[in-house]
Design an enzyme around this catalytic site. Structure first.
Site, PDB file in Angstrom:
ATOM      1  N   ASP A  16       4.835  -4.512   6.460  1.00 42.72           N
ATOM      2  CA  ASP A  16       3.522  -4.925   5.751  1.00 42.72           C
ATOM      3  C   ASP A  16       4.390  -5.252   4.408  1.00 42.72           C
ATOM      4  O   ASP A  16       4.759  -4.344   3.482  1.00 42.72           O
ATOM      5  CB  ASP A  16       2.620  -3.683   5.567  1.00 42.72           C
ATOM      6  N   ASP A  53       0.380   1.822   3.571  1.00 47.17           N
ATOM      7  CA  ASP A  53       1.133   0.804   3.812  1.00 47.17           C
ATOM      8  C   ASP A  53       2.074   0.811   4.897  1.00 47.17           C
ATOM      9  O   ASP A  53       2.318  -0.116   5.662  1.00 47.17           O
ATOM     10  CB  ASP A  53       2.322   0.341   2.619  1.00 47.17           C
ATOM     11  N   GLU A 104       3.158  -9.335   8.618  1.00 46.54           N
ATOM     12  CA  GLU A 104       2.111  -9.819   8.290  1.00 46.54           C
ATOM     13  C   GLU A 104       2.045 -11.167   7.505  1.00 46.54           C
ATOM     14  O   GLU A 104       2.881 -11.396   6.848  1.00 46.54           O
ATOM     15  CB  GLU A 104       1.217  -9.013   7.374  1.00 46.54           C
TER      16      GLU A 104
END
Length: 173
Positions: free
Chosen positions: A8, A139, A67
């Site tokens: 992430d 996160d 991502e």
């Protein structure tokens, strides 16, 4: 068996999560955050690159899932996020890892069942799916969710390929 590293990305905090997939079973290997406490962007990017490289060396993943960039309202933030993603992807490709990218909505849809899920819902489902004793930090939970998404997407793609092959061979009607 496959080991998947989920990332992430962020210019200040980059979450990572590592899981093992054996058939349909997922197990937790590790997670955490790469925190960049320096102010200048080039130094932060260097720390992200070094951190991702270290994680790859430690866990030896087979796949790298990250991502995708979303369009932020603040163009400067979107550019910094893109640069953080870029150095993480370079760290993976330098280790010859195949890179897979997933949209945030797809990750939430896969893990929670709702593309607009809240962070707390993602944390709860990651905890449940991986049988963790507590919710991972936000996160890290997002990174684990990205890795879980890769497992589900790749498993579905394999099933579709097998079905197509069986159709071509006349085994299914």
């Amino acid at each position: 068996m496959a080991i998947i590293l989920g990332i992430d990305p962020g210019s200040r905090v980059t979450g990572y999560g590592v899981i093992r997939q054996v058939g349909r079973q997922l197990s937790y290997l590790g997670s955490g955050c790469i925190r960049t406490k320096v102010d200048d962007l080039p130094s932060r990017l260097k720390l992200i690159y070094a951190g991702v490289t270290e994680i790859i060396t430690q866990f030896q993943p087979d796949y790298f899932a990250i991502e995708q960039v979303f369009m932020a309202k603040n163009a400067d933030s979107a550019l910094k996020l893109g640069q953080a993603r870029g150095v993480a992807i370079v760290a993976a490709t330098n280790q010859a890892l195949p890179v897979f990218e997933y949209a945030a909505r797809q990750v939430k849809q896969t893990v929670v069942g709702i593309g607009s899920a809240e962070k707390s819902q993602v944390q709860h489902m990651v905890r449940t799916l991986l049988k963790l004793p507590a919710n991972p930090q936000a996160d890290a939970a997002d990174a684990l969710a990205i890795a879980i998404t890769h497992c589900h997407v790749s498993q579905n793609a394999a099933q579709i390929s097998e079905t197509r092959l069986n159709l071509a061979r006349g085994r299914l009607r």
